[in-house]
Write an enzyme that holds these catalytic residues in place. Structure first.
Site, mmCIF file in Angstrom:
data_model
loop_
_atom_site.group_PDB
_atom_site.id
_atom_site.type_symbol
_atom_site.label_atom_id
_atom_site.label_comp_id
_atom_site.label_asym_id
_atom_site.label_seq_id
_atom_site.Cartn_x
_atom_site.Cartn_y
_atom_site.Cartn_z
ATOM 1 N N ARG A 105 0.584 -1.408 0.495
ATOM 2 C CA ARG A 105 -0.099 -0.520 -0.239
ATOM 3 C C ARG A 105 0.816 1.703 0.459
ATOM 4 O O ARG A 105 1.864 1.104 0.429
ATOM 5 C CB ARG A 105 -1.439 -0.153 0.984
ATOM 6 N N HIS A 119 -1.206 0.530 -10.210
ATOM 7 C CA HIS A 119 -1.879 -0.456 -8.645
ATOM 8 C C HIS A 119 -2.463 -1.649 -9.536
ATOM 9 O O HIS A 119 -3.327 -2.392 -9.268
ATOM 10 C CB HIS A 119 -2.827 -0.130 -8.048
ATOM 11 N N GLU A 149 -3.561 7.791 -4.420
ATOM 12 C CA GLU A 149 -3.664 7.222 -6.390
ATOM 13 C C GLU A 149 -4.792 7.442 -6.486
ATOM 14 O O GLU A 149 -6.004 7.488 -6.012
ATOM 15 C CB GLU A 149 -3.700 5.511 -5.745
HETATM 16 C C1 GLV Z 1 -4.479 -5.421 -4.167
HETATM 17 O O1 GLV Z 1 -4.601 -4.308 -3.569
HETATM 18 C C2 GLV Z 1 -5.390 -5.674 -2.824
HETATM 19 O O2 GLV Z 1 -5.288 -5.398 -1.448
HETATM 20 O O3 GLV Z 1 -5.866 -7.174 -3.195
#
Ligand code: GLV
Length: 328
Positions: free
Chosen positions: A240, A288, A269
Site C-alpha cells: 500500500r 496498482h 492513488e
Molecule cells: C490489492 O491491492 C489487494 O489488496 O487485493
C-alpha cells in the site's frame, strides 16, 4: 421470494458479475471512476449487501446509511484498509476479502519490479525510445545483480513468502521482518532468517514491502528508515502506498541515498501528474496492477461475489476478516 438487494461499486469481471446477478437484485455502479462519497451513501441505502473495491472508503457512516439490512461488506481485494473493520464488527457486519488467489500473481509482479529496477529495464526502454542509444559501451546503463544479493522482506505472510520462493531460485539470501509471522517455515524457506527491521535495512540490497497498511505501518518508510538502508539499496512496494512517506522517498532517490525504487502503489492513488516523483529516472511506478492478470482478477471477482452471496443469504462468508462477528 424477492432477491436480496446489493450495491456493487464498479463493474467487476464477468465471472463474478454473473453470480451476483443470478442471486441478487443488483445495482452495478456504471462509472469508470468510483462513486463519490455522496453517490456511495445514496446507493447503499437499504441494501442487504455491498461489494466494494479498494478505492471505496467504507466507514461507519456508510454502514449506517445502508441501515440495519446490511448483512455483508465484500471487498474485492485482499487488503481491507479502505474499510473500517472495527466499525463493521461493532455493527455485527462480516467483512469479506479475497486472499490466496492473488498471492502468486502479486509475487510475480513484485519480483518483476525488482529485476526491472536492478537492471534498469524501464530506463533502458525509455532511452531507446528517446534516441539515447548511440552505441554499445562498456559503462552504459550499469545496474546491479539480482542473483546472490540479499533480499529483505517486510511482512512475511502469503505474498512475502511467495516472493522469497522466487528469490531463492535466484540464489538470493533472504531476511525477513514480521513480528506476527509464524516461526515454523516450510522446508523450502528454511534458509530465510528472521531479523529486526534495523538489521534488515542495514544488510539488504533489496527491500520489498508486503505488510498490510495499519496505523503501525503508516509511513514505516520515512526519512529515518531510508537513512538506515544500505547505500545503493533498491526498494520495492506492491503493498500500500501510504506505508512509504512520498516526500522521504523523493529525497532518498533524488540524493541517491538509495539507488532506485519500483512501486506499484502510491499515496494518493492515482498519483497526481505534478508529483515530483514523476521526475525521477531511478523510480519505476506502475498503476496498482500487481494482481492484474486476467485469471486472477476473474478469481477475485468470483470470490468477492461468493462472499457477498453468502452474506446476503445468511451464511458464513467463505473468507471473512472479522470472524468474531459469528461468536455472538
Ligand atoms: C490489492 O491491492 C489487494 O489488496 O487485493
Amino acid at each position: 421470494m424477492s432477491k436480496p438487494r446489493v450495491f456493487v461499486t464498479r463493474k467487476i469481471l464477468e465471472a463474478g458479475l454473473r453470480l451476483v446477478l443470478e442471486h441478487c437484485e443488483a445495482i452495478i455502479w456504471p462509472g469508470e471512476l468510483p462513486p463519490s462519497r455522496q453517490e456511495l451513501i445514496d446507493h447503499v441505502r437499504g441494501v442487504d449487501g455491498l461489494l466494494s473495491l479498494l478505492t471505496d472508503p467504507i466507514d461507519g457512516e456508510v454502514m449506517d446509511a445502508a441501515g440495519s439490512n446490511l448483512k455483508v461488506i465484500s471487498n474485492h481485494a485482499v487488503g481491507v484498509d479502505n474499510i473500517d473493520v472495527s466499525a463493521a464488527t461493532q455493527r455485527g457486519i462480516p467483512v469479506g476479502n479475497t486472499p490466496d488467489i492473488l498471492t502468486d500473481t502479486t509475487a510475480d509482479f513484485a519480483f518483476g519490479l525488482l529485476i526491472a529496477a536492478a537492471r534498469r529495464i524501464v530506463e533502458g526502454h525509455r532511452c531507446v525510445q528517446t534516441g539515447g542509444w548511440k552505441t554499445w559501451a562498456p559503462d552504459f546503463m550499469l545496474g546491479v545483480d539480482v542473483y546472490g544479493a540479499t533480499l529483505g522482506i517486510v511482512g512475511f505472510g502469503r505474498i512475502g513468502k511467495a516472493l522469497a520462493r522466487r528469490a531463492s531460485g535466484f540464489d538470493m539470501r533472504i531476511l525477513y521482518h514480521d513480528p506476527s509471522s509464524d516461526h515454523e517455515l516450510p522446508a523450502e524457506l528454511s534458509a530465510a532468517r528472521s531479523v529486526d527491521l534495523e538489521t534488515m535495512l542495514q544488510e539488504s540490497d533489496f527491500v520489498s514491502i508486503h505488510t498490510p497498511l495499519t496505523k503501525d505501518t503508516y509511513h514505516l518508510f520515512n526519512e529515518t528508515t531510508f537513512q538506515k538502508m544500505k547505500p545503493g539499496a533498491i526498494l520495492i512496494n506492491t503493498a500500500r502506498g501510504a506505508i512509504v512517506d512520498p516526500s522521504a522517498l523523493y529525497q532518498a532517490l533524488k540524493s541517491k541515498q538509495i539507488a532506485a525504487a519500483a512501486i506499484d502503489v502510491t499515496d494518493p492513488e492515482p498519483l497526481p501528474m505534478d508529483s515530483p516523483l514523476l521526475e525521477l529516472d531511478n523510480l519505476i511506478i506502475t498503476p496498482h496492477i500487481a494482481s492484474a492478470s486476467l485469471a486472477t482478477r476473474a478469481k477475485m471477482a468470483t470470490m468477492a461475489a461468493e462472499n457477498l452471496i453468502a452474506g446476503v443469504t445468511g451464511k458464513r462468508l467463505p473468507y471473512c476478516v472479522n470472524p468474531e462477528v459469528y461468536q455472538v
